[in-house]
Write an enzyme that holds these catalytic residues in place. Structure first.
Site, PDB file in Angstrom:
ATOM      1  N   ASP A 201       0.800  -1.235   0.000  1.00  0.00           N
ATOM      2  CA  ASP A 201       0.000   0.000   0.000  1.00  0.00           C
ATOM      3  C   ASP A 201       0.832   1.284   0.000  1.00  0.00           C
ATOM      4  OD1 ASP A 201      -2.025  -1.849   0.310  1.00  0.00           O
ATOM      5  OD2 ASP A 201      -3.091  -0.675   1.820  1.00  0.00           O
TER       6      ASP A 201
ATOM      7  N   HIS B 116      -6.569   3.376  -4.001  1.00  0.00           N
ATOM      8  CA  HIS B 116      -6.389   3.624  -2.562  1.00  0.00           C
ATOM      9  C   HIS B 116      -6.639   5.088  -2.226  1.00  0.00           C
ATOM     10  CE1 HIS B 116      -5.344   2.329   1.370  1.00  0.00           C
ATOM     11  NE2 HIS B 116      -4.113   2.805   1.412  1.00  0.00           N
TER      12      HIS B 116
ATOM     13  N   HIS C 268      -5.240   9.605   0.487  1.00  0.00           N
ATOM     14  CA  HIS C 268      -5.186   8.755   1.695  1.00  0.00           C
ATOM     15  C   HIS C 268      -5.872   9.400   2.894  1.00  0.00           C
ATOM     16  CE1 HIS C 268      -3.532   5.970   4.742  1.00  0.00           C
ATOM     17  NE2 HIS C 268      -3.298   5.155   3.712  1.00  0.00           N
TER      18      HIS C 268
ATOM     19  N   HIS D  66       3.579  -2.058   3.165  1.00  0.00           N
ATOM     20  CA  HIS D  66       3.598  -0.707   2.599  1.00  0.00           C
ATOM     21  C   HIS D  66       4.912  -0.440   1.867  1.00  0.00           C
ATOM     22  CE1 HIS D  66       0.615  -0.521   5.853  1.00  0.00           C
ATOM     23  NE2 HIS D  66       0.046   0.446   5.172  1.00  0.00           N
TER      24      HIS D  66
END
Length: 306
Positions: A131, A182, A186, A276
């Site tokens: 991510d 995503h 964020h 991540h």
């Protein structure tokens, strides 16, 4: 209530009933009036107590979204801004359907009303998700590692990062990995108005498509903060909601040993592992993946995409 006088006597009319003044009323009437006032007072107190209790009850019934304690460490300072927000180097942070010919095979081809937290692709099948990229420093390192072990992973891309690093985003797509929306910057969508939720999702799709030529068909909410509107927007845009089941909290940089131990302890058939490649210093994540990927393969697991 109305005050008045009749035949030299004071009177009070309450709720349409005329009562004689207390100085002229008989003892029976006086007792009746006292009883009526007592009942009215008791009823009023009961109603007030019920009204006062409602806010607390409503607060207890309000939903609590997971991982919202990480929201303050995210990109909350840039709601709809077009510029790239400042990178956090510490322990911060944490459309169309169909599949292009070069996209990896899907383990699950259904649209779920709730976020997908496990995959169903046979015994020992697991998924690795990466991510918050693409990142020009750490994403290429992760790609090289995945290529070495012939692992296909899932990259949840932030729109503003894909816009800032389109060449890196294209490398991910060219390597055959799955790309997930995503959001644009964020943000915690559970606390945003609907118009901003739509913008966060649509701008990310546009940026990913511009960089890679792909339209994401999966969506991952930052912080795992889902709301009914976010889920309904996923359905409207043809994106299945994607969650996770194994979170080693590598974004907090707990140490390579801690990341590896968490993954090995919690991974089982169907697990979706969260890691991540963006949002800060991800050297621990890369070092942990160098250890955990061969260990998982040696344990008989095989990597699939959600």
């Amino acid at each position: 209530m109305r005050l008045g006088a009749q035949n030299g006597q004071s009177s009070v009319e309450v709720c349409g009933v005329q009562q004689m003044g207390a100085d002229k009323a008989s003892p029976g009437v006086t007792r009746a009036n006292v009883t009526r006032r007592v009942l009215l007072t008791a009823g009023g107190l009961t109603l007030f107590s019920l009204w006062a209790a409602e806010p607390a009850d409503q607060d207890r019934a309000a939903p609590r979204w997971p991982d919202v304690d990480r929201a303050a460490a995210g990109r909350a300072g840039s709601l709809t801004a077009g510029r790239r927000p400042a990178r956090h180097l510490g322990a911060s942070r944490p459309h169309l359907t169909g599949t292009a010919p070069d996209q990896p095979r899907l383990a699950v081809a259904r649209r779920s009303q709730m976020p997908l937290r496990t995959i169903y692709d046979g015994p020992r099948a697991i998924a690795l998700t990466i991510d918050d990229g693409p990142d020009p420093v750490y994403t290429p390192q992760v790609l090289n590692l995945l290529a070495r072990y012939r692992v296909t992973a899932t990259f949840s891309m932030i729109g503003i990062e894909a816009q800032a690093h389109p060449a890196v985003a294209r490398e991910v797509a060219a390597a055959g990995h799955l790309i997930v929306n995503h959001t644009w910057t964020h943000l915690n969508l559970a606390w945003l108005p609907s118009a901003m939720v739509i913008e966060q999702m649509s701008r990310a799709t546009d940026a990913i498509h511009a960089a890679t030529g792909r339209i994401p068909h999966l969506f991952r909410a930052p912080y795992g903060a889902w709301s009914p509107f976010v889920l309904s927007q996923c359905a409207r845009t043809g994106m299945a909601p994607l969650g996770w089941s194994v979170d080693p909290r590598d974004w907090s940089r707990p140490g390579v040993t801690a990341i590896v131990a968490n993954i090995m302890r919690n991974t089982r058939t169907g697990s979706i592992i969260l890691e991540h490649d963006g949002g800060g210093n991800r050297s621990q994540t890369v070092a942990a993946l160098k250890i955990v990927i061969p260990r998982l393969l040696a344990a008989g697991y095989h990597f699939r995409t959600p």
